[in-house]
Design a protein around this motif. Structure first.
Motif, PDB file in Angstrom:
ATOM      1  N   TRP A 168      32.020  48.530  47.288  1.00  0.00           N
ATOM      2  CA  TRP A 168      31.942  49.921  47.732  1.00  0.00           C
ATOM      3  C   TRP A 168      33.323  50.513  47.981  1.00  0.00           C
ATOM      4  O   TRP A 168      33.593  51.654  47.618  1.00  0.00           O
ATOM      5  CB  TRP A 168      31.094  50.011  48.999  1.00  0.00           C
TER       6      TRP A 168
ATOM      7  N   HIS B 281      34.928  51.111  44.679  1.00  0.00           N
ATOM      8  CA  HIS B 281      34.320  52.263  44.015  1.00  0.00           C
ATOM      9  C   HIS B 281      34.900  53.576  44.529  1.00  0.00           C
ATOM     10  O   HIS B 281      35.106  54.521  43.750  1.00  0.00           O
ATOM     11  CB  HIS B 281      32.807  52.231  44.239  1.00  0.00           C
TER      12      HIS B 281
ATOM     13  N   LEU C 292      25.094  53.717  42.619  1.00  0.00           N
ATOM     14  CA  LEU C 292      24.964  53.523  44.053  1.00  0.00           C
ATOM     15  C   LEU C 292      24.026  54.584  44.624  1.00  0.00           C
ATOM     16  O   LEU C 292      23.931  55.688  44.078  1.00  0.00           O
ATOM     17  CB  LEU C 292      26.334  53.589  44.720  1.00  0.00           C
TER      18      LEU C 292
ATOM     19  N   ASN D 198      25.421  58.234  45.044  1.00  0.00           N
ATOM     20  CA  ASN D 198      26.084  58.939  43.939  1.00  0.00           C
ATOM     21  C   ASN D 198      25.194  60.046  43.384  1.00  0.00           C
ATOM     22  O   ASN D 198      23.985  59.913  43.323  1.00  0.00           O
ATOM     23  CB  ASN D 198      26.452  57.957  42.826  1.00  0.00           C
TER      24      ASN D 198
END
Length: 244
Positions: A227, A230, A241, A244
């Motif tokens: 995470w 990302h 995710l 998103n």
């Protein structure tokens, strides 16, 4: 070398110098004769360490009715040849502590991403009035950006909270403060186990519960790394995710 340098100009005959040199060399040879050769010492040490019993490792990954022990060779080396059973206890406690930290991090990260933030919960608008930091401003950032925007006082509070837990673990055993010991319980061999002795609900601690905590901690460590990557490196995690 000092002996020859200092007395090289003395009127002693050459035979005296030669005798002194031979005595000096024979002294070195004699003292080294009592020291074991490196290969012999290493072989004895290795044989003694490898003679230790295999230390069982709790936490093998269950898979299709069996279990998979990733890193079994390294575990055996760390607990027999390079260390002891207490080394294994420390390694398991370290994994447990990192897993717990990662689980807390994933919960906080997910709350931030899903909008469950203090600007929607707290009656206060500001995190810091003196530095003009609002909860809403932090909520509009990504979690890594929000962490970097926190004032020094916030970091100090988190540091003190973590330090209190660490000191408690170092000085307590079985939930009791140990007094009069020369070495703190947490600094003794096998003293750090990850068990803080805090169980207010009196939940029965079974092997299954311990394994579930380890497995969740391992998953959380992978998750929080993915995470953060990302959010900081676009395109680094090609997985969808929820936020998103």
């Amino acid at each position: 070398f000092f002996f020859f340098k200092h007395y090289s100009n003395t009127p002693y005959p050459k035979t005296m110098k030669i005798a002194s040199a031979l005595a000096f060399i024979s002294g070195i040879a004699g003292s080294s004769a009592f020291a074991p050769t490196p290969n012999a010492a290493a072989s004895r040490s290795t044989s003694l360490n490898m003679a230790g019993e295999k230390v069982p490792c709790f936490g093998a990954t269950p898979l299709l009715g069996g279990s998979v022990f990733v890193g079994e060779t390294e575990w055996d080396l760390l607990t027999t040849k390079w260390g002891t059973a207490e080394t294994g206890t420390f390694l398991r406690a370290a994994e447990l502590k990192h897993g717990r930290s990662a689980m807390l991090a994933t919960v906080g990260f997910a709350f931030h991403k899903l909008g469950i933030t203090l600007n929607n919960i707290s009656p206060h608008e500001y995190l810091s009035v003196t530095q003009n930091i609002k909860f809403a401003d932090l909520a509009a950032m990504t979690p890594p950006e929000a962490m970097k925007s926190l004032p020094v006082e916030s970091m100090a509070q988190m540091f003190c909270a973590i330090a209190a837990v660490e000191i408690y673990e170092l000085t307590h055993r079985d939930g009791e403060l140990k007094r009069g010991e020369r070495v703190a319980p947490g600094l003794q061999a096998g003293g750090l186990t990850g068990d803080l002795g805090w169980n207010p609900l009196n939940i029965e601690i079974t092997d299954r519960r311990r394994l579930v905590e380890l497995q969740n901690g391992r998953a959380a460590m992978f998750a929080i790394c993915a995470w953060v990557a990302h959010d900081t490196i676009p395109g680094s995690v090609p997985l969808p995710l929820p936020w998103n």
